[in-house]
Design a protein around this motif. Structure first.
Motif, PDB file in Angstrom:
ATOM      1  N   VAL A 150      -3.003  -1.891   5.911  1.00 26.72           N
ATOM      2  CA  VAL A 150      -3.392  -0.935   4.874  1.00 26.72           C
ATOM      3  C   VAL A 150      -3.268   0.488   5.410  1.00 26.72           C
ATOM      4  N   VAL A 167      -4.982  -4.332  -2.440  1.00 30.31           N
ATOM      5  CA  VAL A 167      -5.738  -4.549  -1.202  1.00 30.31           C
ATOM      6  C   VAL A 167      -6.717  -5.702  -1.383  1.00 30.31           C
ATOM      7  N   LEU A 173      -3.492   0.353  -5.871  1.00 31.01           N
ATOM      8  CA  LEU A 173      -3.708   0.184  -4.438  1.00 31.01           C
ATOM      9  C   LEU A 173      -4.946  -0.680  -4.192  1.00 31.01           C
ATOM     10  N   VAL A 218       0.841  -1.203   0.000  1.00 34.92           N
ATOM     11  CA  VAL A 218       0.000   0.000   0.000  1.00 34.92           C
ATOM     12  C   VAL A 218       0.873   1.248   0.000  1.00 34.92           C
ATOM     13  N   GLU A 226       0.482   4.072  -2.665  1.00 39.93           N
ATOM     14  CA  GLU A 226       0.094   5.377  -2.109  1.00 39.93           C
ATOM     15  C   GLU A 226       1.129   6.424  -2.503  1.00 39.93           C
TER      16      GLU A 226
END
Length: 179
Positions: A115, A53, A49, A37, A41
């Protein structure tokens, strides 16, 4: 739990130690989520992302299901390995269903921890954790005290679920808005 007697206290200690083993296994995916992440990010790649996830959650769910099955099949044996005191083991067996259910309940909050850390959302994670503790855990525990130790485990499970729901809602809000 200590107010419920020494057998309950000892049984809870055994079950919590087994839950720690579960949490360490699920935290491995949380650690992976932190790095993955963080990478997406940092790049500003919301699509990557989200895909990452989702993949992490699928893997985590598979591990949680495997852990649930393992505990369901071997839980009494694991308890027997951790205590030779029959009254403590018998008490732990009574609350074993909570431990069987917890991997499927807590997997979401463990992965979301990774996360949130990877997305540098520690403050938001703390806020969700505090809300889950004060708005869910304490009231559930208070109103289920008549259930004894089952009420305590119910409150813990509700806390883990509330953390997951809170972090999920925040995650959806943050990334739906394109932040």
């Amino acid at each position: 739990g200590a107010r419920l007697g020494t057998n309950v206290l000892a049984a809870n200690a055994i079950l919590l130690n087994l839950h720690h083993v579960v949490s360490y296994g699920l935290d491995a995916l949380a650690h992976a989520a932190e790095a993955i992440v963080g990478k997406f990010e940092g790049r500003g790649d919301t699509h990557g992302l989200h895909r990452s996830v989702q993949m992490i959650f699928r893997a985590a769910l598979g591990i949680a299901v495997a852990m649930t099955i393992a505990i369901a099949l071997a839980g009494t044996t694991l308890i027997d390995l951790l205590t030779s005191i029959d009254s403590v083991a018998t008490t732990a067996y009574r609350y074993l269903p909570w431990l069987i259910a917890l991997p499927l309940i807590s997997v979401w909050s463990f992965v979301y921890d990774g996360v949130f850390i990877g997305a540098t959302l520690a403050r938001e994670m703390r806020n969700v954790m505090c809300a889950a503790a004060f708005v869910v855990f304490l009231p559930v525990w208070w109103f289920s005290r008549g259930l004894g130790n089952h009420g305590l485990w119910l409150a813990f499970a509700a806390f883990m679920l509330a953390r997951a729901i809170g972090m999920h809602l925040y995650y959806r809000q943050r990334y739906r808005a394109g932040v």
